[in-house]
Design a protein around this motif. Sequence first.
Motif, PDB file in Angstrom:
ATOM      1  N   ASN A 106       0.835  -1.201   0.000  1.00 40.42           N
ATOM      2  CA  ASN A 106       0.000   0.000   0.000  1.00 40.42           C
ATOM      3  C   ASN A 106       0.874   1.256   0.000  1.00 40.42           C
ATOM      4  O   ASN A 106       0.637   2.203  -0.744  1.00 40.42           O
ATOM      5  N   TRP A 107       1.924   1.250   0.829  1.00 46.77           N
ATOM      6  CA  TRP A 107       2.860   2.383   0.903  1.00 46.77           C
ATOM      7  C   TRP A 107       3.556   2.601  -0.440  1.00 46.77           C
ATOM      8  O   TRP A 107       3.651   3.734  -0.921  1.00 46.77           O
ATOM      9  N   ALA A 108       4.013   1.513  -1.048  1.00 46.25           N
ATOM     10  CA  ALA A 108       4.710   1.629  -2.332  1.00 46.25           C
ATOM     11  C   ALA A 108       3.758   2.127  -3.418  1.00 46.25           C
ATOM     12  O   ALA A 108       4.121   2.978  -4.240  1.00 46.25           O
ATOM     13  N   ALA A 162      -3.539   7.430   4.920  1.00 44.23           N
ATOM     14  CA  ALA A 162      -3.100   7.697   6.298  1.00 44.23           C
ATOM     15  C   ALA A 162      -2.031   6.697   6.715  1.00 44.23           C
ATOM     16  O   ALA A 162      -0.994   7.074   7.293  1.00 44.23           O
ATOM     17  N   ASP A 163      -2.252   5.426   6.412  1.00 46.34           N
ATOM     18  CA  ASP A 163      -1.259   4.406   6.747  1.00 46.34           C
ATOM     19  C   ASP A 163       0.001   4.585   5.905  1.00 46.34           C
ATOM     20  O   ASP A 163       1.111   4.431   6.407  1.00 46.34           O
ATOM     21  N   ALA A 164      -0.175   4.946   4.644  1.00 46.94           N
ATOM     22  CA  ALA A 164       0.990   5.173   3.777  1.00 46.94           C
ATOM     23  C   ALA A 164       1.820   6.348   4.287  1.00 46.94           C
ATOM     24  O   ALA A 164       3.054   6.300   4.257  1.00 46.94           O
ATOM     25  N   ASP A 165       1.166   7.394   4.787  1.00 46.09           N
ATOM     26  CA  ASP A 165       1.898   8.533   5.338  1.00 46.09           C
ATOM     27  C   ASP A 165       2.653   8.151   6.610  1.00 46.09           C
ATOM     28  O   ASP A 165       3.762   8.623   6.852  1.00 46.09           O
ATOM     29  N   LEU A 166       2.047   7.288   7.429  1.00 44.90           N
ATOM     30  CA  LEU A 166       2.719   6.817   8.640  1.00 44.90           C
ATOM     31  C   LEU A 166       3.959   6.007   8.287  1.00 44.90           C
ATOM     32  O   LEU A 166       5.039   6.217   8.863  1.00 44.90           O
ATOM     33  N   LEU A 167       3.829   5.103   7.315  1.00 46.48           N
ATOM     34  CA  LEU A 167       4.995   4.328   6.887  1.00 46.48           C
ATOM     35  C   LEU A 167       6.044   5.219   6.234  1.00 46.48           C
ATOM     36  O   LEU A 167       7.244   4.996   6.387  1.00 46.48           O
ATOM     37  N   ASP A 168       5.605   6.240   5.521  1.00 44.06           N
ATOM     38  CA  ASP A 168       6.535   7.162   4.884  1.00 44.06           C
ATOM     39  C   ASP A 168       7.316   7.961   5.932  1.00 44.06           C
ATOM     40  O   ASP A 168       8.509   8.202   5.769  1.00 44.06           O
ATOM     41  N   ARG A 190      15.218  -7.618   7.910  1.00 49.67           N
ATOM     42  CA  ARG A 190      15.771  -6.616   8.833  1.00 49.67           C
ATOM     43  C   ARG A 190      15.192  -5.231   8.553  1.00 49.67           C
ATOM     44  O   ARG A 190      14.869  -4.477   9.474  1.00 49.67           O
ATOM     45  N   ALA A 191      15.084  -4.899   7.279  1.00 47.02           N
ATOM     46  CA  ALA A 191      14.557  -3.583   6.910  1.00 47.02           C
ATOM     47  C   ALA A 191      13.099  -3.451   7.328  1.00 47.02           C
ATOM     48  O   ALA A 191      12.690  -2.420   7.883  1.00 47.02           O
ATOM     49  N   VAL A 192      12.308  -4.478   7.095  1.00 40.79           N
ATOM     50  CA  VAL A 192      10.893  -4.441   7.476  1.00 40.79           C
ATOM     51  C   VAL A 192      10.760  -4.377   8.989  1.00 40.79           C
ATOM     52  O   VAL A 192       9.938  -3.626   9.525  1.00 40.79           O
ATOM     53  N   SER A 193      11.577  -5.155   9.691  1.00 38.81           N
ATOM     54  CA  SER A 193      11.544  -5.135  11.153  1.00 38.81           C
ATOM     55  C   SER A 193      11.884  -3.749  11.694  1.00 38.81           C
ATOM     56  O   SER A 193      11.206  -3.236  12.600  1.00 38.81           O
ATOM     57  N   GLN A 194      12.918  -3.124  11.152  1.00 39.98           N
ATOM     58  CA  GLN A 194      13.304  -1.795  11.602  1.00 39.98           C
ATOM     59  C   GLN A 194      12.216  -0.773  11.272  1.00 39.98           C
ATOM     60  O   GLN A 194      11.877   0.062  12.099  1.00 39.98           O
ATOM     61  N   LEU A 195      11.644  -0.858  10.086  1.00 42.17           N
ATOM     62  CA  LEU A 195      10.598   0.071   9.689  1.00 42.17           C
ATOM     63  C   LEU A 195       9.398  -0.019  10.630  1.00 42.17           C
ATOM     64  O   LEU A 195       8.904   0.994  11.120  1.00 42.17           O
ATOM     65  N   PHE A 196       8.940  -1.236  10.914  1.00 44.68           N
ATOM     66  CA  PHE A 196       7.752  -1.370  11.743  1.00 44.68           C
ATOM     67  C   PHE A 196       8.021  -1.088  13.216  1.00 44.68           C
ATOM     68  O   PHE A 196       7.100  -0.709  13.944  1.00 44.68           O
ATOM     69  N   SER A 197       9.255  -1.228  13.674  1.00 47.03           N
ATOM     70  CA  SER A 197       9.555  -0.801  15.044  1.00 47.03           C
ATOM     71  C   SER A 197       9.492   0.721  15.138  1.00 47.03           C
ATOM     72  O   SER A 197       9.015   1.275  16.142  1.00 47.03           O
ATOM     73  N   ILE A 198       9.929   1.414  14.096  1.00 46.82           N
ATOM     74  CA  ILE A 198       9.817   2.875  14.066  1.00 46.82           C
ATOM     75  C   ILE A 198       8.353   3.286  13.941  1.00 46.82           C
ATOM     76  O   ILE A 198       7.914   4.250  14.577  1.00 46.82           O
ATOM     77  N   VAL A 199       7.574   2.542  13.152  1.00 47.95           N
ATOM     78  CA  VAL A 199       6.140   2.831  13.015  1.00 47.95           C
ATOM     79  C   VAL A 199       5.459   2.736  14.377  1.00 47.95           C
ATOM     80  O   VAL A 199       4.639   3.575  14.729  1.00 47.95           O
ATOM     81  N   GLU A 200       5.815   1.717  15.171  1.00 50.07           N
ATOM     82  CA  GLU A 200       5.226   1.558  16.505  1.00 50.07           C
ATOM     83  C   GLU A 200       5.546   2.754  17.388  1.00 50.07           C
ATOM     84  O   GLU A 200       4.660   3.272  18.075  1.00 50.07           O
ATOM     85  N   THR A 201       6.793   3.202  17.384  1.00 52.37           N
ATOM     86  CA  THR A 201       7.148   4.345  18.229  1.00 52.37           C
ATOM     87  C   THR A 201       6.458   5.632  17.741  1.00 52.37           C
ATOM     88  O   THR A 201       6.043   6.445  18.560  1.00 52.37           O
ATOM     89  N   LEU A 202       6.344   5.784  16.432  1.00 52.86           N
ATOM     90  CA  LEU A 202       5.667   6.964  15.908  1.00 52.86           C
ATOM     91  C   LEU A 202       4.176   6.952  16.227  1.00 52.86           C
ATOM     92  O   LEU A 202       3.598   7.978  16.567  1.00 52.86           O
ATOM     93  N   SER A 203       3.547   5.783  16.118  1.00 55.88           N
ATOM     94  CA  SER A 203       2.122   5.703  16.408  1.00 55.88           C
ATOM     95  C   SER A 203       1.849   5.873  17.905  1.00 55.88           C
ATOM     96  O   SER A 203       0.806   6.386  18.286  1.00 55.88           O
TER      97      SER A 203
END
Length: 134
Positions: free
Chosen positions: A12-14, A64-70, A116-129
């Motif tokens: 969805n983000w892509a 909204a989700d795409a902006d969060l991932l971005d 690793r990249a997906v794991s790092q991205l979603f850990s940042i998403v959790e902290t941002l959310s």
Amino acid sequence: MITKEQEQRLRNWARANRECPKTKKGATQVFCESLRYYYDRQPEEGEQLPVMRPLPATRGIDLADADLLDAAYRDERMTSVNRDVLRLHYCCFVSPNTIEHKLSLGHKTFQRHKERAVSQLFSIVETLSETVVK
């Protein structure tokens, strides 16, 4: 391991990045637009104001989700290699072998780098959310 939900959110983000590009104003355009406000100038007769182009139709894209991932993708905690892996794989549709070659990764290590990249991205998403909810 990448879950189906994470994979769907990344696609969805892509898709949002491909179909709804964010146009940024250049410094000259911002300066010229600010002159109108600074001098309180009214448009002359026959002068047309810049046309705002509507965004293309977003068929089934959760913006909204795409902006969060971005936001997580652009976060300073995200490493450049992980950014490149995600961008090349999801946005540019580059094959894993080519990504390994372009980024000088080891042979047959793409899947490990992608996880690793997906794991790092979603850990940042959790902290941002979490910061948005508070």
